[in-house]
Design a protein around this motif. Structure first.
Motif, PDB file in Angstrom:
ATOM      1  N   PRO A  89       0.839  -1.196   0.000  1.00  0.00           N
ATOM      2  CA  PRO A  89       0.000   0.000   0.000  1.00  0.00           C
ATOM      3  C   PRO A  89       0.876   1.249   0.000  1.00  0.00           C
ATOM      4  CG  PRO A  89      -0.724  -1.533   1.685  1.00  0.00           C
ATOM      5  CD  PRO A  89       0.573  -2.057   1.147  1.00  0.00           C
ATOM      6  N   LEU A  90       0.379   2.293  -0.618  1.00  0.00           N
ATOM      7  CA  LEU A  90       1.106   3.555  -0.701  1.00  0.00           C
ATOM      8  C   LEU A  90       0.271   4.635  -0.036  1.00  0.00           C
ATOM      9  CD1 LEU A  90       3.648   4.893  -1.972  1.00  0.00           C
ATOM     10  CD2 LEU A  90       2.220   5.422  -3.941  1.00  0.00           C
ATOM     11  N   VAL A  91       0.881   5.375   0.871  1.00  0.00           N
ATOM     12  CA  VAL A  91       0.202   6.464   1.569  1.00  0.00           C
ATOM     13  C   VAL A  91       0.994   7.734   1.327  1.00  0.00           C
ATOM     14  CG1 VAL A  91      -0.540   7.354   3.807  1.00  0.00           C
ATOM     15  CG2 VAL A  91      -0.687   4.908   3.333  1.00  0.00           C
ATOM     16  N   ALA A  92       0.320   8.764   0.830  1.00  0.00           N
ATOM     17  CA  ALA A  92       0.977  10.048   0.561  1.00  0.00           C
ATOM     18  C   ALA A  92       0.429  11.103   1.513  1.00  0.00           C
ATOM     19  CB  ALA A  92       0.737  10.474  -0.881  1.00  0.00           C
ATOM     20  N   LEU A  93       1.340  11.815   2.149  1.00  0.00           N
ATOM     21  CA  LEU A  93       0.999  12.949   3.006  1.00  0.00           C
ATOM     22  C   LEU A  93       1.661  14.164   2.369  1.00  0.00           C
ATOM     23  CD1 LEU A  93       1.888  11.128   6.315  1.00  0.00           C
ATOM     24  CD2 LEU A  93      -0.394  11.834   5.662  1.00  0.00           C
ATOM     25  N   CYS A  94       0.864  15.047   1.773  1.00  0.00           N
ATOM     26  CA  CYS A  94       1.401  16.134   0.950  1.00  0.00           C
ATOM     27  C   CYS A  94       1.088  17.504   1.539  1.00  0.00           C
ATOM     28  CB  CYS A  94       0.837  16.022  -0.459  1.00  0.00           C
ATOM     29  SG  CYS A  94       1.509  17.219  -1.616  1.00  0.00           S
ATOM     30  N   ASP A  95       2.114  18.295   1.708  1.00  0.00           N
ATOM     31  CA  ASP A  95       2.038  19.659   2.227  1.00  0.00           C
ATOM     32  C   ASP A  95       1.533  20.589   1.122  1.00  0.00           C
ATOM     33  OD1 ASP A  95       2.640  22.226   3.218  1.00  0.00           O
ATOM     34  OD2 ASP A  95       4.601  21.640   3.976  1.00  0.00           O
ATOM     35  N   ARG A 148      -5.661   2.420  10.091  1.00  0.00           N
ATOM     36  CA  ARG A 148      -6.535   2.093   8.957  1.00  0.00           C
ATOM     37  C   ARG A 148      -5.785   1.906   7.654  1.00  0.00           C
ATOM     38  NH1 ARG A 148     -11.397   6.483   9.558  1.00  0.00           N
ATOM     39  NH2 ARG A 148     -10.970   6.918  11.734  1.00  0.00           N
ATOM     40  N   VAL A 149      -4.736   2.706   7.430  1.00  0.00           N
ATOM     41  CA  VAL A 149      -4.110   2.701   6.096  1.00  0.00           C
ATOM     42  C   VAL A 149      -2.666   2.214   6.052  1.00  0.00           C
ATOM     43  CG1 VAL A 149      -5.634   4.515   5.234  1.00  0.00           C
ATOM     44  CG2 VAL A 149      -3.433   5.151   6.223  1.00  0.00           C
ATOM     45  N   LEU A 150      -2.046   1.967   7.201  1.00  0.00           N
ATOM     46  CA  LEU A 150      -0.632   1.584   7.187  1.00  0.00           C
ATOM     47  C   LEU A 150      -0.395   0.090   7.380  1.00  0.00           C
ATOM     48  CD1 LEU A 150       1.129   4.510   9.078  1.00  0.00           C
ATOM     49  CD2 LEU A 150       0.854   4.153   6.623  1.00  0.00           C
ATOM     50  N   THR A 158       7.102  12.123  13.647  1.00  0.00           N
ATOM     51  CA  THR A 158       7.786  11.487  12.511  1.00  0.00           C
ATOM     52  C   THR A 158       8.319  10.120  12.905  1.00  0.00           C
ATOM     53  OG1 THR A 158       8.429  13.700  11.759  1.00  0.00           O
ATOM     54  CG2 THR A 158       9.502  11.839  10.694  1.00  0.00           C
ATOM     55  N   GLU A 159       8.864  10.021  14.097  1.00  0.00           N
ATOM     56  CA  GLU A 159       9.381   8.731  14.567  1.00  0.00           C
ATOM     57  C   GLU A 159       8.249   7.706  14.694  1.00  0.00           C
ATOM     58  OE1 GLU A 159      12.239   6.924  18.051  1.00  0.00           O
ATOM     59  OE2 GLU A 159      11.073   8.723  18.498  1.00  0.00           O
ATOM     60  N   ARG A 160       7.129   8.121  15.238  1.00  0.00           N
ATOM     61  CA  ARG A 160       5.986   7.204  15.367  1.00  0.00           C
ATOM     62  C   ARG A 160       5.493   6.756  13.993  1.00  0.00           C
ATOM     63  NH1 ARG A 160       0.159   8.310  18.244  1.00  0.00           N
ATOM     64  NH2 ARG A 160      -0.724   6.323  17.648  1.00  0.00           N
ATOM     65  N   LEU A 161       5.435   7.692  13.048  1.00  0.00           N
ATOM     66  CA  LEU A 161       5.027   7.357  11.691  1.00  0.00           C
ATOM     67  C   LEU A 161       5.981   6.337  11.083  1.00  0.00           C
ATOM     68  CD1 LEU A 161       3.228   7.838   9.206  1.00  0.00           C
ATOM     69  CD2 LEU A 161       4.684   9.803   8.654  1.00  0.00           C
ATOM     70  N   ARG A 162       7.264   6.548  11.257  1.00  0.00           N
ATOM     71  CA  ARG A 162       8.266   5.635  10.707  1.00  0.00           C
ATOM     72  C   ARG A 162       8.117   4.230  11.267  1.00  0.00           C
ATOM     73  NH1 ARG A 162      13.078   3.328  11.767  1.00  0.00           N
ATOM     74  NH2 ARG A 162      14.440   3.035   9.988  1.00  0.00           N
ATOM     75  N   HIS A 163       7.804   4.122  12.539  1.00  0.00           N
ATOM     76  CA  HIS A 163       7.646   2.800  13.153  1.00  0.00           C
ATOM     77  C   HIS A 163       6.353   2.109  12.741  1.00  0.00           C
ATOM     78  CE1 HIS A 163      11.277   2.814  15.481  1.00  0.00           C
ATOM     79  NE2 HIS A 163      10.971   3.991  16.012  1.00  0.00           N
ATOM     80  N   SER A 164       5.439   2.846  12.146  1.00  0.00           N
ATOM     81  CA  SER A 164       4.142   2.283  11.741  1.00  0.00           C
ATOM     82  C   SER A 164       4.118   1.803  10.295  1.00  0.00           C
ATOM     83  CB  SER A 164       3.044   3.335  11.921  1.00  0.00           C
ATOM     84  OG  SER A 164       2.953   3.737  13.251  1.00  0.00           O
ATOM     85  N   CYS A 165       5.159   2.103   9.524  1.00  0.00           N
ATOM     86  CA  CYS A 165       5.158   1.743   8.099  1.00  0.00           C
ATOM     87  C   CYS A 165       6.409   0.948   7.744  1.00  0.00           C
ATOM     88  CB  CYS A 165       5.050   3.010   7.242  1.00  0.00           C
ATOM     89  SG  CYS A 165       6.450   4.138   7.358  1.00  0.00           S
TER      90      CYS A 165
END
Length: 195
Positions: free
Chosen positions: A15-21, A102-104, A129-136
């Motif tokens: 799966p691909l998840v994009a978070l765009c500023d 739901r998405v990771l 950011t660290e939490r996000l990294r550990h989730s994917c």
């Protein structure tokens, strides 16, 4: 004698998840990146897209429209904060709390598309950011500021996020997007260990 036909294992991309500023500092890239996200969403299975400035908005459903103009029109109706300020830490924290589970799943790859210039300095940014990294499976940071030769991570936001990403890549022109597509289409590299 019969020859048995064997089924080959089907390889599905993760799966691909994009978070765009989409804040003011990213406004010159936002339109091209939105076209990119629309193309990826309509080309692959299991793509989720989120836009953020001062708040996080899930635009996955809107980008699934095959007609790009219709998709962008629908996105413009649900995103309230185009070209405003940026709250990266707050947006990532909200994503981690409300959307990550739901998405990771299933080894998702996350594209974090931002210049790292945060209105709140670096408040909560390293932790989010660290939490996000550990989730994917893999966290790829795409930053248009890397187009400058001799780029130095001087802002607090960039310095807070950089230690927690697997890859740090430029995203400022079609060539950088082509390189990204080639990377995402190839075999997924093993995650580097972070001390």
């Amino acid at each position: 004698m019969l020859s048995l036909e064997r089924r080959r294992r089907v390889e599905r991309p993760p799966p691909l998840v994009a978070l765009c500023d989409i804040s003011g500092s990213m406004s010159r890239y936002a339109q091209v990146l939105l076209h990119f996200l629309h193309a990826v969403t309509n080309d692959r299975d299991r793509v989720s897209s989120f836009l953020f400035g001062t708040r996080l908005t899930n635009v996955t459903r809107q980008l699934k429209s095959r007609d790009a103009e219709v998709a962008f029109e629908m996105v413009s109706h649900v995103v309230p904060d185009w070209s405003g300020g940026t709250r990266i830490g707050e947006s990532l924290e909200l994503f981690n709390k409300e959307w990550a589970r739901r998405v990771l799943g299933q080894g998702a790859v996350v594209l974090l598309i931002t210049d790292g210039l945060d209105r709140e300095g670096a408040k909560g940014l390293a932790e989010a950011t660290e939490r996000l990294r550990h989730s994917c499976r893999r966290l790829v940071w795409l930053n248009p500021l890397l187009r400058w030769e001799g780029f130095q991570p001087r802002s607090q936001g960039i310095r807070a996020m950089l230690p927690h990403v697997d890859e740090f890549r430029p995203v400022h022109n079609l060539q950088s997007l082509r390189a990204l597509v080639a990377t995402l289409s190839g075999p997924q590299p093993a995650r580097r260990l972070v001390a």
